[in-house]
Write an enzyme that holds these catalytic residues in place. Sequence first.
Site, short mmCIF file in Angstrom:
data_model
loop_
_atom_site.label_atom_id
_atom_site.label_comp_id
_atom_site.label_asym_id
_atom_site.label_seq_id
_atom_site.Cartn_x
_atom_site.Cartn_y
_atom_site.Cartn_z
N GLY A 15 1.15 -1.37 0.10
CA GLY A 15 0.27 -0.68 -0.14
C GLY A 15 0.69 1.52 0.32
O GLY A 15 0.36 2.57 -0.16
N GLY A 17 3.29 1.55 -1.64
CA GLY A 17 4.15 1.78 -3.15
C GLY A 17 3.60 2.89 -3.80
O GLY A 17 2.72 3.60 -3.99
N TYR A 143 12.07 -13.20 -10.89
CA TYR A 143 11.39 -12.42 -10.79
C TYR A 143 9.93 -12.59 -11.77
O TYR A 143 8.97 -12.72 -11.70
CB TYR A 143 11.32 -10.65 -10.88
CG TYR A 143 11.06 -10.12 -10.86
CD1 TYR A 143 10.01 -9.34 -12.30
CD2 TYR A 143 10.36 -9.65 -10.07
CE1 TYR A 143 8.50 -8.54 -12.02
CE2 TYR A 143 8.61 -8.20 -9.51
CZ TYR A 143 8.19 -7.91 -11.02
OH TYR A 143 8.03 -6.93 -10.70
N THR A 171 2.03 -1.29 -18.11
CA THR A 171 3.35 -1.11 -18.98
C THR A 171 4.98 -0.15 -17.92
O THR A 171 4.39 -0.65 -16.71
CB THR A 171 3.17 -0.55 -19.99
OG1 THR A 171 2.54 0.76 -19.98
CG2 THR A 171 3.00 -1.54 -21.00
#
Lengths: 321, 329
Positions: A15, A17, A143, A171
């Site tokens: 939250g 970020g 990742y 994107t």
Amino acid sequence: MDGSVGPMRVLVTGGSGLVGRAIERVVKEGEGREGEKWIFLSSKEANLVSAEETRAAFEKHRPTHVIHLAAMVGGLYRNMRQNLDFWRNNVHINDNVLNMSHEFGVVKVVSCLSTCVFPDKTTYPIDETMMHNGAPHDSNYGYAYAKRMIDVHNRALFQQYGRKYTAVIPTNMFGAHDNFNIEDGHVMPGLIHKTYLAKKEGKPLQVWGSGRALRQFIYSLDLARLFVWVLREYDEVEPIILSVGEEDELTVKDAVDAVVEGFGFKGEVIYDTSKSDGQIKKTANNAKLRKYLPDFKFTPFKQAVKETCDWFAANYDSARK
Amino acid sequence: MKPESSQMNGSLGPMRVLVTGGSGLVGRAIERLVKEEGENRKGEEWIFLTSKDANLLSAEETRAAFEKHRPTHVIHLAAMVGGLFRNMRQNLDFWRNNVFINDNVLKAAHEFGALKVVSCLSTCIFPDKTAYPIDETMIHNGPPHESNFGYAYAKRMIDVQNRALFQQYGLRYTAVIPTNVFGPHDNFNIEDGHVLPGLIHKTYLAKKEGKPLQVWGSGRALRQFIYSLDLARLFVWVLREYDEVEPIILSVGEEDEVSIKFAADAVVEALGFRGDVIYDTSKSDGQFKKTASNAKLRKYLPDFKFTPFKQAIQETCDWFVANYDSARK
């Protein structure tokens, strides 16, 4: 699901970020509805790598819906060095959140993927059906696979339990509250930080690469609005690309020019062509989004960049960098 | 936490090998080789772990097992497995449980300084849309078959984790990729088992009850079968000698690929079944063909001799008949 049997209680992991803060802002500025509760969870409150701590957070907040943004993220160089950590930590975070959501009867989870997890060898534009069609780029396979497995987990949850958990694929995002670390950050926040310093120190702006690489950029506030739409209205398990269209693809030079203008930077701009451009083009197809929302208006790029530059200058000391 | 032996092939001290899934089809075959057929070298210790000893879904229990046994090497066979129909119904469980088991074992092995782990993949995890024959470089080139994507991705991620362990820590953990395994100590459950043990059990019952043998599918699907004892010999070779991180296919060659009908005929012959054989074409065949190339294996071991198929079937059927009451079914 959309609150017609009672208001949503939405838990947003990650939250604090880039995207989490943008969602928090759009919810406060009109996207939130009466009776809804939005909880923005940060790593201070719960370490989602731990199953126990994740469970405790779900037990405390008892969400009906989840927007799952939390992840271990990093720039190119850190990924290249630590593929194991990026793989394991993200698998644990994702499994903990999806498993607890299922266990606590969460009606819907919207997770966050990325176009960078797509196959390295592919045709363009990429679309939602192509994500698993080959190995990801070697630099961040840990990742990338961990993110892809969110989609696998979602499909398995649907197949075994009928749950319609889904994911979005943005994107290149940018905006306030980003990680502006130059070594470790992504292209837009890195440019913004470098331009700020170049202006402050009266030095030239050094841009890595030729400036000719093409990218689709999406402003965090636009992404946030779309995220909330997905949470409320998008009913598929298959993920959805959230992006401006191919016609709005820009060069890195376009982005540099917008940042330079955003800061009023008057010094020299030097393109260091000894540095890699990365992929010259990785166009994503937003046809699915446009099918659902033909009239969605993205914030004009220069305006979005200006707002982000203004935020960075005003919050330099506390910004993550 | 340094183990006593610090060389991969035991030249600085004997190996202490932990075999997870030790009571399964492959585990029992390795155990037989080690205990009855001389694979065990002087001073080596081989520990066959079963789910009774440790539930590998639990990080704590896995750790406790590693703490107790302190292996220098691991053969990691434990998994949640099942036949076509169970996979199709429970992709989530197959995904999650296997990811947990694999992560727990690889993490504990790393933590306790195991020099080498050899895990077990399968040709059924390869891309569904692919050229044939498949080889070791192709595992990740596209999505697996829909019927078992949970299991398939969990197994694929062993290879991802091995590569990441090598990239970040220089550890040479690896994996093997067998084709269709069969032999004594298999799971002969008809609903849930794989094609050969299912056929063996059904033929046994058909013979006993004087009924026709019902085979699911058209019989035309093609498979390469590998006898568990042959696989066990190759597994031990991989543990001792194979130095790559990239996995290796362990299989008979393409020239020895057979149809399900061929396999059914071999089972019928081995059990002396004289009744009707009926192919129920309303049931799925699963993947029609999944020919694997064993060129890499042949490059390393050009002279390895596989047990002839009919002999292996006969031995397995004889074992099943003799052990019917205690066999897993």
